[in-house]
Every structure is written in structure tokens, then in C-alpha cells.
Design an enzyme around this catalytic site. Structure first.
Site, PDB file in Angstrom:
ATOM      1  CG  ASP A  71     -40.669  59.134   4.532  1.00  0.00           C
ATOM      2  OD1 ASP A  71     -40.351  58.348   5.446  1.00  0.00           O
ATOM      3  OD2 ASP A  71     -41.710  59.017   3.865  1.00  0.00           O
ATOM      4  CE  LYS A 120     -45.847  51.834   6.178  1.00  0.00           C
ATOM      5  NZ  LYS A 120     -45.297  52.825   5.294  1.00  0.00           N
ATOM      6  CE1 TYR A 157     -45.967  54.675   0.742  1.00  0.00           C
ATOM      7  CE2 TYR A 157     -46.840  56.755   1.528  1.00  0.00           C
ATOM      8  CZ  TYR A 157     -46.946  55.390   1.401  1.00  0.00           C
ATOM      9  OH  TYR A 157     -48.014  54.741   1.961  1.00  0.00           O
ATOM     10  NE  ARG A 174     -59.647  70.363  18.039  1.00  0.00           N
ATOM     11  CZ  ARG A 174     -59.611  71.612  18.516  1.00  0.00           C
ATOM     12  NH1 ARG A 174     -58.443  72.240  18.641  1.00  0.00           N
ATOM     13  NH2 ARG A 174     -60.712  72.213  18.879  1.00  0.00           N
TER      14      ARG A 174
HETATM   15  C1  LIG Z   1     -46.024  53.855   4.574  1.00  0.00           C
HETATM   16  C2  LIG Z   1     -45.153  55.012   4.309  1.00  0.00           C
HETATM   17  C3  LIG Z   1     -45.605  56.311   4.528  1.00  0.00           C
HETATM   18  C4  LIG Z   1     -47.010  56.633   4.935  1.00  0.00           C
HETATM   19  O1  LIG Z   1     -47.383  56.118   6.161  1.00  0.00           O
HETATM   20  P1  LIG Z   1     -48.908  55.771   6.472  1.00  0.00           P
HETATM   21  O2  LIG Z   1     -48.928  55.600   7.948  1.00  0.00           O
HETATM   22  O3  LIG Z   1     -49.236  54.529   5.705  1.00  0.00           O
HETATM   23  O4  LIG Z   1     -49.742  56.936   6.030  1.00  0.00           O
HETATM   24  C5  LIG Z   1     -44.720  57.342   4.307  1.00  0.00           C
HETATM   25  N1  LIG Z   1     -43.469  57.123   3.874  1.00  0.00           N
HETATM   26  C6  LIG Z   1     -43.006  55.879   3.639  1.00  0.00           C
HETATM   27  C7  LIG Z   1     -41.615  55.704   3.173  1.00  0.00           C
HETATM   28  C8  LIG Z   1     -43.847  54.787   3.839  1.00  0.00           C
HETATM   29  O5  LIG Z   1     -43.400  53.555   3.567  1.00  0.00           O
END
Ligand SMILES: *Cc1c(COP(=O)(O)O)cnc(C)c1O
Length: 397
Positions: free
Chosen positions: A187, A212, A115, A61
Site C-alpha cells: 500500500d 488521496k 490501515y 465494463r
Molecule cells: C484511505 C486509504 C485507503 C483506502 O482508500 P479508499 O479510497 O478510502 O477506499 C487505503 N490505504 C490507505 C493507507 C489509506 O489511507
């Protein structure tokens, strides 16, 4: 602290996280799958159990060299960072970071452009645990000082916003927060540390949806939080307590993607800029929301603070209804219709940000389309969009 900080970012992307004790003679850290770790004897078992165990085998873990290698590489990409923790998704990364920083009775400030799942977390999970959220105008800058109350403990930022692309004055917000002992969380998924080294700009926590650009191939869910000086222990302890762990196979794919992230980003940048400028000159388009274009809110801050732009932006249509917008998107051959972004393939999405807003009313006339520009030849993408806009005109009547 990483020992790679003297190297240029493109070199760090290639070399970071490849410690000889993890790669064991091959180029990439192999997939180490483990739940049980076997110890030589009881003395070794006892020595491994310390609460600060990280980067030492303890139990599955807490990860294996496969996950540590990616975490270490992400730390190296944020100069000044103390450490990185990985999560099974970007949303899980945001949740763990907020839980590491906030306690019942605290207040969190969230940009109105955030988001949507971040909003839902603030108004759902956090509220249930007695944490208040206040939404603010993403363009507030140093004016954030007036929104800070006696219980404000953290300021969340997303710059640019991933639907409407308002660029936030992160340095101004961080300066206000630092003076009052308030944690800052960014973020950073759109820019990545390559285009916005957040920890070097004194942000406390830099979050990536690695799903992403880090993964880059639309086939893995992964998230990360990179912590600034003195911030890692709280993040790690909370994440351990939450039982957060990523699969070594997914972490391995994340590392595989990371090695090409800087060259991919350069192509995403060039193609997206070409297409954004092309759209900007079209009569069917009223406004392009791309941080590198002057029509984008916060463009001046983008020009001041960012080292580049990535492949995601939106545009507003001149007139047209829901049917015309759908006809445009449905006509496109090279743009998939789907959520997420950051992969090698292009995507188009109808977006309706006004539905989510509570603190601001975005003044974008017309309906919006968000594009993720992939690695196809931009001339083919432009030809595709040209056909789509012709169908839009015809459907609009
Ligand atoms: C897609 C996204 C997230 C979340 O990521 P996931 O891996 O899909 O949970 C967070 N912030 C932004 C700006 C995003 O585009």
C-alpha cells in the site's frame, strides 16, 4: 511496458496517458461514457471479444479511453511496471489484488500497522474464503523469514503505516519473499510512486488509494493497483471477473488531479516538515511520528529508501485526557475534522491505534493526533496549532 520511462518523473506526470488516439486533438482525454460499444460489423465484434481485451473498446465494463488514460499514466509513474487496473476505491483495489493472489488454504502476512479496513478484510472476507492472516511487527525487516510458513503465499506491506508511520524495510522483505516465490503487495498511498517507486524496488503489486494524492481535491473515491513484470494478467482477469469498473467521470477527475500531483506533493512535503519540526519543539508534544524525523520508527530506512515525504503524520501529546485532546482539535480553525487525506485542505483526527493492534504494542505514550497538512500557508496552520495547544494546556488543568 510504458514508453515514458526515459523521462523524469515530473515530466511523466504531465505527459503520461495522453495518447493521441485517446485525446483526439485536445489536451486531456475527454470523458468517454459508454456501456454499449458499437461495432462496424460482426467480424469486428468477434475480434474484440478476446479475453485479453484491454485498451480496446469492448463493452463499458472494461473501460473507455478515459479510464485507460489514467491507468496508463499510473503505470508510467512506476518504472518497470506491466500495467494498472483502476477501482472505485482504495479498499476495492486492495480486495481485488488480494483475491488475484490468494486462494483457499493460503496464508497472508499483514503488518500490525495496516490501515484498519485492510485488517478487517483479512480477518473478515479473506477468512470466510478460507484464507488465513497473520499480523506481524512492521519493523520486522528480514526477520519476516521466520514468520513464513508452508502456506504463506503473500506479504502485505504499508509503508509508512498510515496512523503510526512505522517505515518498513521493503527491500529486505521483498528479498526474502522473492527467494521463496511469495508475492509482495505494498500500500504505497502515503509516498506515491513519486517518493517510492515500488515496482522498481521489485514489489509485485503497488496499491494507491487514488482518493488521496492522485485526486488531490477530496471529491472522488478511486483506487489503483499497478502490477510488476508478469503480474498484470492475474490482476486483470480477477478484476474482470469481479466486475470492477470505475466511472469515466471519476477517472477523468483522477487524471485532472494527477497532472499537478508532483507540485502539490512538494508543497505538502515542505509545509508538513515545517509543522512537524515546530511541533517537535513544543513542550505539550512528547513525540512526532513523521518518517523524516529521527523520532519516527524506521526513520533510517526512510532516509535510505524514500525520495521525499508527503503531508500526513501524527504526534503524541504529553499527558492530557480524551477531553483535552478533543478540545485541542475542536479549537482548530484551519483543520477540518474528518477521515481521508491527500486533498488541498488540512485535517486533524484523534487516533487510537492501540485499539487495533494484535501483534505489537505501540510504545507511544500519550494520546495521538494525526494531521494532514494541506496547501494553506504553514504560518497560519502553526498559529492555529499554537492556539489549540494553549487550549489543550488549559483543559488539561
Ligand atoms: C484511505 C486509504 C485507503 C483506502 O482508500 P479508499 O479510497 O478510502 O477506499 C487505503 N490505504 C490507505 C493507507 C489509506 O489511507
Amino acid at each position: 511496458m510504458s514508453d515514458h520511462e526515459d523521462l523524469r518523473p515530473d515530466t511523466r506526470v504531465v505527459t503520461a496517458g495522453r495518447r493521441p488516439e485517446w485525446t483526439a486533438g485536445v489536451v486531456n482525454t475527454p470523458v468517454w461514457r459508454a456501456s454499449t460499444i458499437l461495432y462496424d460489423d460482426v467480424a469486428h465484434l468477434r475480434a474484440s471479444g478476446a479475453a485479453d481485451t484491454h485498451h480496446r473498446p469492448f463493452y463499458g465494463r472494461r473501460g473507455t479511453p478515459t479510464q485507460w488514460s489514467l491507468a496508463d499514466a499510473l503505470t508510467s509513474l512506476e518504472p518497470g511496471a506491466e500495467g494498472t487496473f483502476l477501482y472505485p476505491s482504495g479498499v476495492a483495489a486492495i480486495a481485488a489484488c488480494l483475491m488475484a493472489v490468494l486462494s483457499p488454504g493460503d496464508e497472508l502476512l499483514v503488518p500490525d500497522s495496516a490501515y484498519d479496513p485492510t485488517r478487517s478484510m483479512a480477518t473478515g472476507l479473506l477468512k470466510r474464503f478460507g484464507i488465513a492472516a497473520r499480523f506481524y511487527d512492521p519493523l520486522v525487516g528480514a526477520g519476516i523469514a521466520e514468520l513464513i510458513g508452508p502456506t504463506t503465499r503473500a506479504i502485505f506491506m504499508e509503508s509508512p503505516g498510515s496512523l503510526t508511520f512505522e517505515v518498513q524495510d521493503v527491500p529486505a522483505i521483498v528479498a526474502v519473499a522473492k527467494a521463496r516465490g511469495i508475492a509482495t503487495i505494498l500500500d504505497n498511498t502515503w509516498a506515491t510512486p513519486l517518493f517510492f517507486p515500488a515496482i522498481a524496488k521489485c514489489v509485485d503489486y503497488s496499491i494507491l488509494a487514488c482518493t488521496k494524492y492522485v485526486v488531490g481535491h477530496s471529491d472522488v473515491m478511486l483506487g489503483s493497483v499497478t502490477a510488476g513484470p508478469g503480474r498484470f494478467a492475474a490482476l486483470r482477469d480477477t478484476s474482470f471477473q469481479l466486475g470492477q469498473v470505475t466511472s469515466p467521470d471519476d477517472a477523468w477527475l483522477g487524471s485532472r488531479g494527477l497532472r499537478t500531483m508532483s507540485v502539490r506533493l512538494r508543497q505538502h512535503q515542505a509545509s508538513a516538515l515545517e509543522i512537524a519540526h515546530w511541533l517537535d519543539a513544543r513542550p505539550e508534544v512528547s513525540r512526532v511520528l513523521h518518517p523524516a524525523l529521527p523520532s519516527c520508527p524506521g526513520h533510517g530506512i526512510f532516509a535510505r529508501d524514500f525520495l521525499g515525504s508527503s503531508g500526513l503524520f501524527s504526534f503524541a501529546l504529553n499527558g492530557g485526557d480524551e477531553r483535552a485532546r478533543a478540545a485541542l482539535i475542536d479549537t482548530l480553525d484551519h483543520f477540518g475534522i474528518g477521515y481521508s487525506w491527500g486533498g488541498y485542505e488540512s485535517l486533524a483526527l484523534p487516533i487510537d491505534p492501540a485499539r487495533y493492534r494484535t501483534a505489537t504494542r505501540p510504545d507511544f505514550a500519550g494520546s495521538l493526533v494525526r494531521l494532514q497538512i494541506g496547501l494553506e500557508d504553514p504560518a497560519d496552520l502553526i498559529a492555529d496549532l499554537e492556539r489549540g495547544l494553549a487550549v489543550f494546556r488549559a483543559t488539561q488543568g
